[in-house]
Design a protein around this motif. Structure first.
Motif, PDB file in Angstrom:
ATOM      1  N   ALA A  37       0.833  -1.209   0.000  1.00  0.00           N
ATOM      2  CA  ALA A  37       0.000   0.000   0.000  1.00  0.00           C
ATOM      3  C   ALA A  37       0.866   1.257   0.000  1.00  0.00           C
ATOM      4  CB  ALA A  37      -0.935   0.006   1.203  1.00  0.00           C
ATOM      5  N   ALA A  38       1.938   1.249   0.797  1.00  0.00           N
ATOM      6  CA  ALA A  38       2.839   2.404   0.846  1.00  0.00           C
ATOM      7  C   ALA A  38       3.524   2.603  -0.501  1.00  0.00           C
ATOM      8  CB  ALA A  38       3.871   2.223   1.944  1.00  0.00           C
ATOM      9  N   GLU A  39       3.962   1.508  -1.096  1.00  0.00           N
ATOM     10  CA  GLU A  39       4.624   1.610  -2.396  1.00  0.00           C
ATOM     11  C   GLU A  39       3.672   2.148  -3.458  1.00  0.00           C
ATOM     12  OE1 GLU A  39       7.475  -0.969  -5.354  1.00  0.00           O
ATOM     13  OE2 GLU A  39       6.563  -1.970  -3.642  1.00  0.00           O
ATOM     14  N   LYS A  40       2.414   1.721  -3.418  1.00  0.00           N
ATOM     15  CA  LYS A  40       1.425   2.199  -4.384  1.00  0.00           C
ATOM     16  C   LYS A  40       1.224   3.708  -4.268  1.00  0.00           C
ATOM     17  CE  LYS A  40      -3.384   1.725  -5.758  1.00  0.00           C
ATOM     18  NZ  LYS A  40      -4.681   1.165  -5.437  1.00  0.00           N
ATOM     19  N   ILE A  41       1.060   4.200  -3.052  1.00  0.00           N
ATOM     20  CA  ILE A  41       0.843   5.634  -2.884  1.00  0.00           C
ATOM     21  C   ILE A  41       2.123   6.417  -3.184  1.00  0.00           C
ATOM     22  CG2 ILE A  41       1.280   5.903  -0.406  1.00  0.00           C
ATOM     23  CD1 ILE A  41      -1.406   7.600  -0.474  1.00  0.00           C
ATOM     24  N   GLY A  42       3.276   5.869  -2.835  1.00  0.00           N
ATOM     25  CA  GLY A  42       4.547   6.520  -3.174  1.00  0.00           C
ATOM     26  C   GLY A  42       4.734   6.629  -4.677  1.00  0.00           C
ATOM     27  N   ARG A  43       4.440   5.556  -5.388  1.00  0.00           N
ATOM     28  CA  ARG A  43       4.555   5.559  -6.847  1.00  0.00           C
ATOM     29  C   ARG A  43       3.609   6.600  -7.449  1.00  0.00           C
ATOM     30  NH1 ARG A  43       4.516   0.422  -7.544  1.00  0.00           N
ATOM     31  NH2 ARG A  43       2.268   0.201  -7.463  1.00  0.00           N
ATOM     32  N   GLU A  44       2.380   6.674  -6.920  1.00  0.00           N
ATOM     33  CA  GLU A  44       1.407   7.660  -7.409  1.00  0.00           C
ATOM     34  C   GLU A  44       1.929   9.083  -7.205  1.00  0.00           C
ATOM     35  OE1 GLU A  44      -3.233   9.016  -6.673  1.00  0.00           O
ATOM     36  OE2 GLU A  44      -2.434   7.347  -5.514  1.00  0.00           O
ATOM     37  N   ILE A  45       2.476   9.360  -6.036  1.00  0.00           N
ATOM     38  CA  ILE A  45       2.984  10.703  -5.754  1.00  0.00           C
ATOM     39  C   ILE A  45       4.187  11.025  -6.632  1.00  0.00           C
ATOM     40  CG2 ILE A  45       4.135  12.104  -3.990  1.00  0.00           C
ATOM     41  CD1 ILE A  45       2.202  10.711  -1.967  1.00  0.00           C
ATOM     42  N   TYR A  46       5.135  10.103  -6.771  1.00  0.00           N
ATOM     43  CA  TYR A  46       6.298  10.350  -7.625  1.00  0.00           C
ATOM     44  C   TYR A  46       5.887  10.546  -9.082  1.00  0.00           C
ATOM     45  CZ  TYR A  46       9.569   9.161  -3.845  1.00  0.00           C
ATOM     46  OH  TYR A  46      10.297   9.132  -2.677  1.00  0.00           O
ATOM     47  N   GLU A  47       4.906   9.781  -9.554  1.00  0.00           N
ATOM     48  CA  GLU A  47       4.439   9.945 -10.933  1.00  0.00           C
ATOM     49  C   GLU A  47       3.813  11.321 -11.134  1.00  0.00           C
ATOM     50  OE1 GLU A  47       1.908   6.587 -11.745  1.00  0.00           O
ATOM     51  OE2 GLU A  47       3.616   5.246 -12.025  1.00  0.00           O
ATOM     52  N   ILE A  48       3.026  11.768 -10.166  1.00  0.00           N
ATOM     53  CA  ILE A  48       2.437  13.108 -10.238  1.00  0.00           C
ATOM     54  C   ILE A  48       3.552  14.142 -10.320  1.00  0.00           C
ATOM     55  CG2 ILE A  48       1.168  14.883  -8.929  1.00  0.00           C
ATOM     56  CD1 ILE A  48      -0.535  12.523  -7.772  1.00  0.00           C
ATOM     57  N   GLN A  49       4.565  14.028  -9.469  1.00  0.00           N
ATOM     58  CA  GLN A  49       5.650  14.982  -9.451  1.00  0.00           C
ATOM     59  C   GLN A  49       6.425  14.985 -10.764  1.00  0.00           C
ATOM     60  OE1 GLN A  49       7.582  13.567  -5.887  1.00  0.00           O
ATOM     61  NE2 GLN A  49       6.776  15.277  -4.707  1.00  0.00           N
ATOM     62  N   GLU A  50       6.714  13.811 -11.305  1.00  0.00           N
ATOM     63  CA  GLU A  50       7.470  13.738 -12.560  1.00  0.00           C
ATOM     64  C   GLU A  50       6.671  14.313 -13.734  1.00  0.00           C
ATOM     65  OE1 GLU A  50       8.535   9.553 -12.566  1.00  0.00           O
ATOM     66  OE2 GLU A  50      10.613  10.156 -12.279  1.00  0.00           O
ATOM     67  N   GLN A  51       5.403  13.995 -13.803  1.00  0.00           N
ATOM     68  CA  GLN A  51       4.579  14.473 -14.912  1.00  0.00           C
ATOM     69  C   GLN A  51       4.455  15.989 -14.913  1.00  0.00           C
ATOM     70  OE1 GLN A  51       0.857  12.445 -14.433  1.00  0.00           O
ATOM     71  NE2 GLN A  51       1.693  10.471 -15.044  1.00  0.00           N
ATOM     72  N   LYS A  52       4.461  16.582 -13.739  1.00  0.00           N
ATOM     73  CA  LYS A  52       4.222  18.018 -13.620  1.00  0.00           C
ATOM     74  C   LYS A  52       5.505  18.791 -13.294  1.00  0.00           C
ATOM     75  CE  LYS A  52      -0.060  17.122 -14.277  1.00  0.00           C
ATOM     76  NZ  LYS A  52      -0.708  17.398 -15.528  1.00  0.00           N
ATOM     77  N   ASP A  53       6.669  18.174 -13.481  1.00  0.00           N
ATOM     78  CA  ASP A  53       7.944  18.823 -13.210  1.00  0.00           C
ATOM     79  C   ASP A  53       8.022  19.412 -11.801  1.00  0.00           C
ATOM     80  OD1 ASP A  53       8.982  18.237 -15.759  1.00  0.00           O
ATOM     81  OD2 ASP A  53       8.008  19.998 -16.607  1.00  0.00           O
ATOM     82  N   ALA A  54       7.484  18.677 -10.835  1.00  0.00           N
ATOM     83  CA  ALA A  54       7.492  19.142  -9.451  1.00  0.00           C
ATOM     84  C   ALA A  54       8.724  18.639  -8.699  1.00  0.00           C
ATOM     85  CB  ALA A  54       6.226  18.702  -8.734  1.00  0.00           C
ATOM     86  N   CYS A  55       9.565  17.840  -9.367  1.00  0.00           N
ATOM     87  CA  CYS A  55      10.813  17.429  -8.727  1.00  0.00           C
ATOM     88  C   CYS A  55      11.897  17.370  -9.793  1.00  0.00           C
ATOM     89  CB  CYS A  55      10.667  16.102  -7.999  1.00  0.00           C
ATOM     90  SG  CYS A  55      10.433  14.688  -9.064  1.00  0.00           S
ATOM     91  N   THR A  56      13.132  17.559  -9.336  1.00  0.00           N
ATOM     92  CA  THR A  56      14.278  17.509 -10.232  1.00  0.00           C
ATOM     93  C   THR A  56      15.382  16.696  -9.593  1.00  0.00           C
ATOM     94  OG1 THR A  56      15.106  19.572  -9.278  1.00  0.00           O
ATOM     95  CG2 THR A  56      13.812  19.759 -11.295  1.00  0.00           C
ATOM     96  N   SER A  57      16.181  16.052 -10.421  1.00  0.00           N
ATOM     97  CA  SER A  57      17.358  15.330  -9.915  1.00  0.00           C
ATOM     98  C   SER A  57      18.431  16.331  -9.560  1.00  0.00           C
ATOM     99  CB  SER A  57      17.883  14.363 -10.971  1.00  0.00           C
ATOM    100  OG  SER A  57      16.934  13.365 -11.227  1.00  0.00           O
ATOM    101  N   LYS A  58      19.180  15.999  -8.514  1.00  0.00           N
ATOM    102  CA  LYS A  58      20.281  16.886  -8.104  1.00  0.00           C
ATOM    103  C   LYS A  58      21.579  16.425  -8.711  1.00  0.00           C
ATOM    104  CE  LYS A  58      18.742  18.685  -3.718  1.00  0.00           C
ATOM    105  NZ  LYS A  58      19.055  18.775  -2.304  1.00  0.00           N
TER     106      LYS A  58
END
Length: 96
Positions: free
Chosen positions: A75-96
Motif C-alpha cells: 500500500a505504501a509503495e502504491k501511494i509513493g509511486r502515485e505521488i512520484y508519478e504526479i511529481q514527474e509528470q508536472k515537473d514538481a521534482c528535479t534530480s540533483k
C-alpha cells in the motif's frame, strides 16, 4: 521514473519511502498537483502533508515520503509511486 526503497519504521504504524537518487521537490507544485489528484493537502513549507483513503503522507523537500495509516509495504509503495508519478509528470521534482 524515480527509483526508491520502502522501509518499515520501528514500533510505528508508518513506512518511509526513500528515493535512491538525490532529488529536490517543488513544494508548491506538489501541493497543487496533489489537490488536483484528489488529495486533501496542506503545504507547511518544510513538508507537504496530504491524505487520501485514510492514509496520511508527509512529503519532504528531499523527496522522502512518510506514509502513516498502513503497515502494508504494498500500500505504501502504491501511494509513493502515485505521488512520484504526479511529481514527474508536472515537473514538481528535479534530480540533483
Amino acid at each position: 521514473m524515480i527509483k526508491y526503497k520502502v522501509a518499515q519504521l520501528c514500533q510505528q504504524d508508518a513506512l518511509s519511502i526513500i528515493p535512491i537518487e538525490k532529488i529536490a521537490v517543488d513544494m508548491e507544485k506538489t501541493t497543487e498537483h496533489l489537490i488536483k489528484n484528489g488529495f486533501l493537502t496542506e503545504n507547511q513549507t518544510v513538508m507537504v502533508t496530504a491524505s487520501k483513503d485514510k492514509v496520511i503522507v508527509s512529503i519532504y523537500k528531499n523527496g522522502r515520503i512518510l506514509v502513516s495509516g498502513t503497515t502494508s509495504k504494498e500500500a505504501a509503495e502504491k501511494i509513493g509511486r502515485e505521488i512520484y508519478e504526479i511529481q514527474e509528470q508536472k515537473d514538481a521534482c528535479t534530480s540533483k
